[in-house]
Design an enzyme around this catalytic site. Structure first.
Site, PDB file in Angstrom:
ATOM      1  N   ASP A  48       7.159  -3.263  -3.784  1.00 49.61           N
ATOM      2  CA  ASP A  48       5.860  -2.161  -4.246  1.00 49.61           C
ATOM      3  C   ASP A  48       5.256  -1.830  -2.882  1.00 49.61           C
ATOM      4  O   ASP A  48       6.148  -1.983  -1.851  1.00 49.61           O
ATOM      5  CB  ASP A  48       4.695  -3.396  -4.714  1.00 49.61           C
ATOM      6  CG  ASP A  48       5.006  -4.503  -4.390  1.00 49.61           C
ATOM      7  OD1 ASP A  48       5.369  -4.435  -2.874  1.00 49.61           O
ATOM      8  OD2 ASP A  48       3.506  -5.482  -3.903  1.00 49.61           O
ATOM      9  N   SER A  99      -1.386  -3.172  -2.894  1.00 51.03           N
ATOM     10  CA  SER A  99       0.151  -3.888  -3.666  1.00 51.03           C
ATOM     11  C   SER A  99       0.669  -2.908  -3.892  1.00 51.03           C
ATOM     12  O   SER A  99       0.831  -1.589  -3.356  1.00 51.03           O
ATOM     13  CB  SER A  99       0.075  -4.992  -4.169  1.00 51.03           C
ATOM     14  OG  SER A  99       0.822  -5.504  -4.424  1.00 51.03           O
ATOM     15  N   ASP A 117       4.871  -6.939  -0.052  1.00 48.35           N
ATOM     16  CA  ASP A 117       4.885  -8.436  -0.092  1.00 48.35           C
ATOM     17  C   ASP A 117       6.063  -9.069  -1.526  1.00 48.35           C
ATOM     18  O   ASP A 117       6.482  -9.828  -2.300  1.00 48.35           O
ATOM     19  CB  ASP A 117       4.059  -9.754  -0.722  1.00 48.35           C
ATOM     20  CG  ASP A 117       3.246  -8.495  -1.859  1.00 48.35           C
ATOM     21  OD1 ASP A 117       3.741  -8.325  -2.421  1.00 48.35           O
ATOM     22  OD2 ASP A 117       2.540  -9.278  -1.909  1.00 48.35           O
ATOM     23  N   ASP A 120       3.969  -2.823  -0.436  1.00 46.74           N
ATOM     24  CA  ASP A 120       3.086  -3.643   0.628  1.00 46.74           C
ATOM     25  C   ASP A 120       4.184  -4.543   0.936  1.00 46.74           C
ATOM     26  O   ASP A 120       4.161  -5.341   2.202  1.00 46.74           O
ATOM     27  CB  ASP A 120       1.681  -4.048   0.669  1.00 46.74           C
ATOM     28  CG  ASP A 120       1.966  -5.632  -0.048  1.00 46.74           C
ATOM     29  OD1 ASP A 120       2.552  -5.546  -1.634  1.00 46.74           O
ATOM     30  OD2 ASP A 120       0.762  -6.125  -0.102  1.00 46.74           O
TER      31      ASP A 120
END
Length: 449
Positions: free
Chosen positions: A241, A101, A245, A243
């Site tokens: 960010d 992340s 999400d 990843d």
């Protein structure tokens, strides 16, 4: 020994804590635990972010998946929410994302989704961990034709882009947008989606090299985006960010618009359209007090959970709500996807701007963000859950809350990983609440040490 799974999968420094051996075992144990009830040969879809360690860990994980007789589909570099969506769309048995992340590049992580696209329950994570600790005892390891296959589908991310354009259709031709993709998983999918929808797009941090993910960019480092929006005279900035999400925004004047403000803007728009189920938004206890005050004024029900998007999601599923999230920009639109989705959040926010023909700074005025002060208080690890059992601490908290007259609050919560409690105070005056937070933290330390 501490639990292997944290709040968002298994994480650690790649090659040291998160080794290829552990990745292979997670592939074996995860595939077995998630698919052992199936009567067909199961299939698991796998994707990763742009970290240099992603390919190494993905191949080890897929080797583990195939060794217990399951098939793997490798989707390459895709956002976390894309794997959740593709798992459901292709009706495969599970999905796995290799990502840490917003963390620095040396870290990586492995998180699972079940066949419905939801993160795993604690019980299922514990089952996977137990299988690993027992060295996969009683888990069959087939040979010959029983071994699984790997299919490479690097084109499959186009299906996620098509899904985004279909479910969040909005004409962006009138907007100039600066988008910061954090040198991460959004660098292709988000740029293509926004361009296809007609945006005048200025993409930044879209040249990942495996080592620059989240490096002074993205939703946790927004200084460059803020300056670029003002320089470009853009209507809005969007930051993802690593990843993708989660998402944060910047208004036309360079002000950060956080997850609380984004939910306030979108939630009220959904309410006016009759699309917000039970007129309720689910947030965490760390959400700004200004959000609750906004909800009272606008006739919204605000329900709070423990910190963590998984607890927000559990509450939404249990009570039939369709919007929830965190201040960090992790927002769940349950009518469209089963996990936080940065691109979806961006498109929903942009749609409000287009529908209302309002600037983002004006829309953000629906909520006053009250100043917050956060101070850590060191305490013994075995005592950190019991701070309110000390009368001096309880009395000090009551006195502060009485002093605020409903225009401030005190929140104390134990750290999940360190010997400390976190003292957070909100109120109108930043200097005053910081002084109060420091005094209360010092009191807690003196009493509990």
């Amino acid at each position: 020994m501490s639990r292997m799974f944290g709040t968002d999968g298994v994480r650690g420094v790649a090659g040291m804590e998160l080794t290829i051996e552990l990745a292979m075992k997670l592939g074996q144990a995860g595939a077995y635990a998630l698919t052992k009830e199936k009567e067909h040969q199961p299939t698991i879809i796998v994707g990763c972010d742009t970290r240099i360690s992603g390919g190494m860990l993905a191949n080890a994980l897929m080797a583990g998946i195939c060794s217990v007789g399951a098939n793997a589909i490798y989707a390459g570099i895709v956002p976390t929410p894309a794997i959740a969506y593709l798992t459901r769309k292709h009706k495969v048995d599970a999905g796995v994302v290799i990502s840490a992340s917003h963390n620095p590049m040396e870290f990586n992580g492995i998180k699972f989704f079940n066949g419905e696209g939801y993160k795993l329950s604690d019980a299922l994570e514990d089952e996977i961990e137990a299988l690993i600790k027992n060295n996969m005892k009683h888990v069959p390891m087939p040979t010959g034709t029983g071994i699984g296959r790997i299919e490479y589908r690097l084109d499959i991310k186009e299906e996620y882009i098509a899904f985004m354009k279909r479910h969040a259709a909005v004409d962006l031709s009138g907007l100039k947008i600066v988008v910061d993709c954090a040198e991460g998983a959004a660098y292709y999918t988000s740029v293509k989606t926004l361009k296809d929808l007609g945006a005048n797009l200025v993409p930044i941090h879209v040249n990942p090299d495996g080592t620059n993910i989240n490096a002074n960019c993205g939703s946790t480092h927004m200084s460059e985006l803020r300056a670029r929006v003002v320089y470009e005279k853009a209507d809005v900035g969007i930051a993802f960010d690593g990843d993708a999400d989660r998402m944060m925004a910047v208004d036309e004047m360079g002000n950060v618009i956080d997850g609380d403000q984004i939910m306030a803007i979108i939630g009220n728009h959904m309410k006016r359209q009759g699309l917000l189920k039970k007129d309720t938004i689910v947030v965490t206890v760390m959400t700004n007090l200004g959000f609750s005050l906004m909800g009272d004024r606008e006739g919204l029900n605000i329900e709070k959970t423990k910190v963590g998007d998984r607890y927000v999601l559990e509450h939404m599923l249990e009570h039939g709500y369709n919007l929830g999230g965190e201040q960090s920009g992790h927002i769940i639109f349950l009518d469209d996807n089963t996990t936080g989705d940065g691109l979806l959040s961006a498109l929903r926010l942009l749609k409000v701007m287009v529908d209302t023909k309002q600037k983002l700074s004006d829309l953000a005025g629906i909520m006053e963000v009250l100043p917050q002060a956060l101070v850590n208080a060191k305490v013994p690890n075995h005592k950190k859950e019991h701070y309110m059992e000390y009368s001096e601490i309880a009395d000090a908290v009551k006195a502060l809350e009485k002093k605020f007259h409903g225009e401030g609050r005190v929140l104390i919560r134990p750290s999940g990983t360190e010997p400390m409690v976190r003292v957070m105070i909100e109120g109108k005056d930043q200097k005053a609440i910081m002084e109060e937070a420091e005094k209360l933290a010092a009191l807690i330390t003196n009493i509990m040490l």
